[in-house]
Design a protein around this motif. Structure first.
Motif, PDB file in Angstrom:
ATOM      1  N   GLY A 115       6.351   1.233   6.358  1.00  0.00           N
ATOM      2  CA  GLY A 115       5.915   2.466   5.717  1.00  0.00           C
ATOM      3  C   GLY A 115       6.821   2.897   4.591  1.00  0.00           C
ATOM      4  N   VAL A 116       6.811   4.195   4.322  1.00  0.00           N
ATOM      5  CA  VAL A 116       7.578   4.729   3.194  1.00  0.00           C
ATOM      6  C   VAL A 116       8.635   5.733   3.642  1.00  0.00           C
ATOM      7  CG1 VAL A 116       5.751   4.359   1.510  1.00  0.00           C
ATOM      8  CG2 VAL A 116       5.796   6.492   2.815  1.00  0.00           C
ATOM      9  N   SER A 117       8.917   5.787   4.938  1.00  0.00           N
ATOM     10  CA  SER A 117       9.969   6.683   5.416  1.00  0.00           C
ATOM     11  C   SER A 117      11.301   6.261   4.787  1.00  0.00           C
ATOM     12  CB  SER A 117      10.078   6.616   6.941  1.00  0.00           C
ATOM     13  OG  SER A 117       8.871   7.016   7.554  1.00  0.00           O
ATOM     14  N   PRO A 118      12.137   7.215   4.415  1.00  0.00           N
ATOM     15  CA  PRO A 118      13.395   6.883   3.738  1.00  0.00           C
ATOM     16  C   PRO A 118      14.245   5.870   4.485  1.00  0.00           C
ATOM     17  CG  PRO A 118      12.998   9.245   3.622  1.00  0.00           C
ATOM     18  CD  PRO A 118      11.936   8.676   4.530  1.00  0.00           C
ATOM     19  N   TRP A 119      14.236   5.957   5.830  1.00  0.00           N
ATOM     20  CA  TRP A 119      15.086   5.059   6.608  1.00  0.00           C
ATOM     21  C   TRP A 119      14.612   3.613   6.566  1.00  0.00           C
ATOM     22  CZ3 TRP A 119      12.179   2.849  10.440  1.00  0.00           C
ATOM     23  CH2 TRP A 119      11.061   3.561  10.894  1.00  0.00           C
ATOM     24  N   GLN A 120      13.378   3.367   6.062  1.00  0.00           N
ATOM     25  CA  GLN A 120      12.879   1.997   5.973  1.00  0.00           C
ATOM     26  C   GLN A 120      13.300   1.307   4.679  1.00  0.00           C
ATOM     27  OE1 GLN A 120       8.700   3.220   7.007  1.00  0.00           O
ATOM     28  NE2 GLN A 120       8.817   1.515   8.412  1.00  0.00           N
ATOM     29  N   CYS A 121      13.886   2.078   3.758  1.00  0.00           N
ATOM     30  CA  CYS A 121      14.491   1.521   2.540  1.00  0.00           C
ATOM     31  C   CYS A 121      13.529   0.679   1.687  1.00  0.00           C
ATOM     32  CB  CYS A 121      15.722   0.673   2.893  1.00  0.00           C
ATOM     33  SG  CYS A 121      17.087   1.628   3.574  1.00  0.00           S
ATOM     34  N   ILE A 122      12.330   1.169   1.477  1.00  0.00           N
ATOM     35  CA  ILE A 122      11.400   0.393   0.651  1.00  0.00           C
ATOM     36  C   ILE A 122      11.839   0.351  -0.811  1.00  0.00           C
ATOM     37  CG2 ILE A 122       9.844   2.390   0.371  1.00  0.00           C
ATOM     38  CD1 ILE A 122       7.564   0.226   0.205  1.00  0.00           C
ATOM     39  N   GLU A 123      12.361   1.460  -1.328  1.00  0.00           N
ATOM     40  CA  GLU A 123      12.813   1.461  -2.730  1.00  0.00           C
ATOM     41  C   GLU A 123      13.970   0.494  -2.925  1.00  0.00           C
ATOM     42  OE1 GLU A 123      12.972   5.214  -4.891  1.00  0.00           O
ATOM     43  OE2 GLU A 123      12.156   6.207  -3.108  1.00  0.00           O
ATOM     44  N   GLU A 124      14.876   0.459  -1.959  1.00  0.00           N
ATOM     45  CA  GLU A 124      16.012  -0.473  -2.030  1.00  0.00           C
ATOM     46  C   GLU A 124      15.526  -1.918  -1.941  1.00  0.00           C
ATOM     47  OE1 GLU A 124      17.590   3.437  -0.491  1.00  0.00           O
ATOM     48  OE2 GLU A 124      15.797   2.207  -0.193  1.00  0.00           O
ATOM     49  N   SER A 125      14.491  -2.152  -1.132  1.00  0.00           N
ATOM     50  CA  SER A 125      13.946  -3.508  -0.991  1.00  0.00           C
ATOM     51  C   SER A 125      13.304  -3.968  -2.289  1.00  0.00           C
ATOM     52  CB  SER A 125      12.916  -3.546   0.150  1.00  0.00           C
ATOM     53  OG  SER A 125      13.502  -3.200   1.381  1.00  0.00           O
ATOM     54  N   ILE A 126      12.536  -3.085  -2.917  1.00  0.00           N
ATOM     55  CA  ILE A 126      11.896  -3.425  -4.192  1.00  0.00           C
ATOM     56  C   ILE A 126      12.942  -3.672  -5.273  1.00  0.00           C
ATOM     57  CG2 ILE A 126      10.442  -2.518  -6.046  1.00  0.00           C
ATOM     58  CD1 ILE A 126       8.816  -1.048  -3.874  1.00  0.00           C
ATOM     59  N   ASP A 127      13.963  -2.816  -5.317  1.00  0.00           N
ATOM     60  CA  ASP A 127      15.023  -2.964  -6.316  1.00  0.00           C
ATOM     61  C   ASP A 127      15.783  -4.274  -6.125  1.00  0.00           C
ATOM     62  OD1 ASP A 127      16.936  -1.865  -8.399  1.00  0.00           O
ATOM     63  OD2 ASP A 127      18.307  -2.111  -6.693  1.00  0.00           O
ATOM     64  N   LEU A 128      16.082  -4.612  -4.883  1.00  0.00           N
ATOM     65  CA  LEU A 128      16.801  -5.852  -4.601  1.00  0.00           C
ATOM     66  C   LEU A 128      15.962  -7.054  -5.011  1.00  0.00           C
ATOM     67  CD1 LEU A 128      19.200  -7.370  -3.425  1.00  0.00           C
ATOM     68  CD2 LEU A 128      18.199  -7.105  -1.147  1.00  0.00           C
TER      69      LEU A 128
END
Length: 396
Positions: free
Chosen positions: A230-243
Motif C-alpha cells: 500500500g501507500v502507508s508511510p511505513w511501507q516506504c513506497i516513495e523510497e522504493s521508487i527513488d531507489l
C-alpha cells in the motif's frame, strides 16, 4: 471437540492484516488439531456476522460500540459481561484469547469466574504504531490516539504479567515486551502470519514467471523489481521508487519495476510518467503468482519500534516467489533470516545504498535457493509455530 474463545476489539469484520492473521491461525488450529474457535467481537459499527462466517469457522457474537450513545454502550457492556460469565461457568472452552486494545483487563473477570482456564494475550505489534499513525492527523484525532496509546500501555503494564501465555509475531516483539514491562519468563508463542501453503512448486512458478513477464512486456533477460503493498508511510513506497530510479539510471535504463497495489490513484503521481515502472491492481489470490515474475522484491522499512518488532506479511510471499529480497536492517527478525539464509540483501538509506545494491545485483548469485526458502516456510508455518501452544494447554 476442544474449543477456544477469542475476544477482540480488532478489525476482523473487514479485510485487513489483523483478520488475515487471526483467521488463518484459527483455521490452522481447526484443520491440524480439530480445535474450534468462537468469537466475541467489539465493533464500532453494527454488522452482521453472516458474511464473515463464510470465511471464519465458529460462532460469532458482535457487540456494537458507540461512545456517542452512552446508554446503548452501557447496555452492550452489561450484555457482554453477562455472556462471558455464562460462558465461563459452562466450562465449554479450554482457553481464552484476548486480542486488541481494551481486552487485556478482562483477565481479571475471567480468572474470577474460572480460575483454571488459561488466558492468552494476542499481541500483534508495539503500541508505538498508534503514535506513528497519529502524526499526520488533525489535533482532535491526534489527542484521541495519544490517549488511546497511554491507556494501552497502562493496560499492558497491569495485565500482561497475569497472562498464562502471549502470542507475538516475532522474537523481537517478545524481547520488547519483556523489557518494556519487566516480564519474567512468560510463555511466548511466536506465531507470525503464515502462508496458506508452505510448499514450493518450482515447475508451476517457472510457468507463472513466463506468463506474467509476457503480460507486463518484460523480456527474459531484463531484471524486474517488484513492490507489492500500500501507500502507508511505513511501507516506504516513495523510497522504493527513488531507489529503483537511481539504480536504473546507473544502468542506462535497463531495468523495470512492477508496483502491485490497490492504491494506484495515490501511487501514479509518484511515478512521474516513468516508462520503466509498471502498475497493476489485482485480486489477492493472483498476487503470489505474479510475484514469480520478479527478480528482486522491495521490503524497505524505517528504523522505528513499530518496524523493529514487526513481521511483514509480504516477506513470506517474496520468499515463496523465488525473488531476492531488498530490505533494511530495521525489521529485526526479517533481516536476520535474509542474512542467515542468503535470500537477499540488507541496505540502509545512506547515499551509497545504490552502489551497494548494484554490486550485489551484478554478482550473479543464484536466485532461487529453494531449499533455504523452504526452510523459512517450514519454520514459520502454523503447524510448527502453534505446536507448543497446542501441547501446553492440552488442545490436541
Amino acid at each position: 471437540m476442544k474449543k477456544v474463545l477469542f475476544i477482540t476489539t480488532r478489525n476482523i469484520l473487514n479485510t485487513s492484516g489483523e483478520l488475515r492473521l487471526i483467521k488463518n491461525r484459527a483455521e490452522a488450529m481447526y484443520n491440524q488439531w480439530g480445535v474450534e474457535t468462537d468469537y466475541i467481537v467489539f465493533a464500532t459499527e453494527k454488522k452482521s456476522a453472516s458474511a464473515i462466517l463464510n470465511n471464519i469457522k465458529g460462532d460469532m457474537t458482535i457487540f456494537s460500540l458507540n461512545i456517542l450513545k452512552p446508554l446503548t454502550l452501557y447496555n452492550q457492556i452489561i450484555k457482554f459481561k453477562n455472556l462471558v460469565i455464562k460462558i465461563l461457568k459452562s466450562n465449554d472452552y479450554q482457553c481464552v484469547i484476548l486480542s486488541g486494545i481494551g481486552t487485556l483487563s478482562l483477565v481479571n473477570t475471567i480468572k474470577k469466574y474460572n480460575k483454571n482456564i488459561p488466558v492468552i494475550a494476542d499481541i500483534h505489534g508495539a503500541d508505538e504504531d498508534i503514535k506513528e499513525f497519529a502524526k499526520n492527523k488533525k489535533i482532535s484525532k491526534k489527542v484521541f490516539l495519544h490517549s488511546l496509546y497511554n491507556y494501552s500501555k497502562i493496560s499492558e503494564l497491569k495485565n500482561l504479567k497475569k497472562m498464562d501465555g502471549i502470542f507475538v509475531v516475532t522474537q523481537a516483539l517478545a524481547k520488547y515486551l519483556s523489557k518494556a514491562y519487566s516480564l519474567k519468563a512468560p510463555n511466548y508463542y511466536i506465531v507470525p502470519c503464515a502462508l496458506n501453503t508452505k510448499e514450493i512448486d518450482s515447475a508451476a512458478q517457472i510457468e507463472y514467471r513466463k506468463k506474467y513477464r509476457k503480460k507486463y512486456s518484460v523480456s527474459s533477460d531484463e531484471k524486474l523489481f517488484v513492490y507489492s503493498g500500500g501507500v502507508s508511510p511505513w511501507q516506504c513506497i516513495e523510497e522504493s521508487i527513488d531507489l529503483f530510479n537511481r539504480l536504473n539510471n546507473l544502468n542506462a535504463g535497463k531495468y523495470k519495476m512492477l508496483i502491485l497495489s490497490h492504491h494506484l490513484k495515490e501511487i501514479i503521481p509518484l511515478i512521474k510518467n516513468s516508462p520503466n515502472i509498471i502498475t497493476d491492481s489485482v485480486e489477492s489470490h493472483e498476487v503470489n503468482k505474479i510475484l514469480c515474475a520478479g527478480d528482486y522484491g522491495f521490503l524497505l522499512r524505517e528504523d522505528i519500534i513499530t518496524n523493529n518488532v514487526a513481521f511483514p506479511n509480504k516477506f513470506l510471499e517474496y520468499v515463496q516467489s523465488g525473488m531476492k529480497i531488498i530490505t533494511t536492517p530495521y525489521v529485526y527478525d526479517i533481516a536476520e533470516k535474509v542474512v542467515e539464509l542468503e535470500i537477499g540483501i540488507i541496505i540502509g538509506f545512506e547515499k551509497d545504498n545504490v552502489s551497494k545494491l548494484d554490486k550485489f545485483i551484478k554478482s550473479n548469485k543464484q536466485f532461487e535457493n529453494w531449499g533455504k526458502r523452504k526452510k523459512v516456510l517450514d519454520s514459520t508455518s502454523f503447524e510448527t509455530t502453534l505446536a507448543d501452544f497446542i501441547q501446553d494447554y492440552k488442545l490436541n
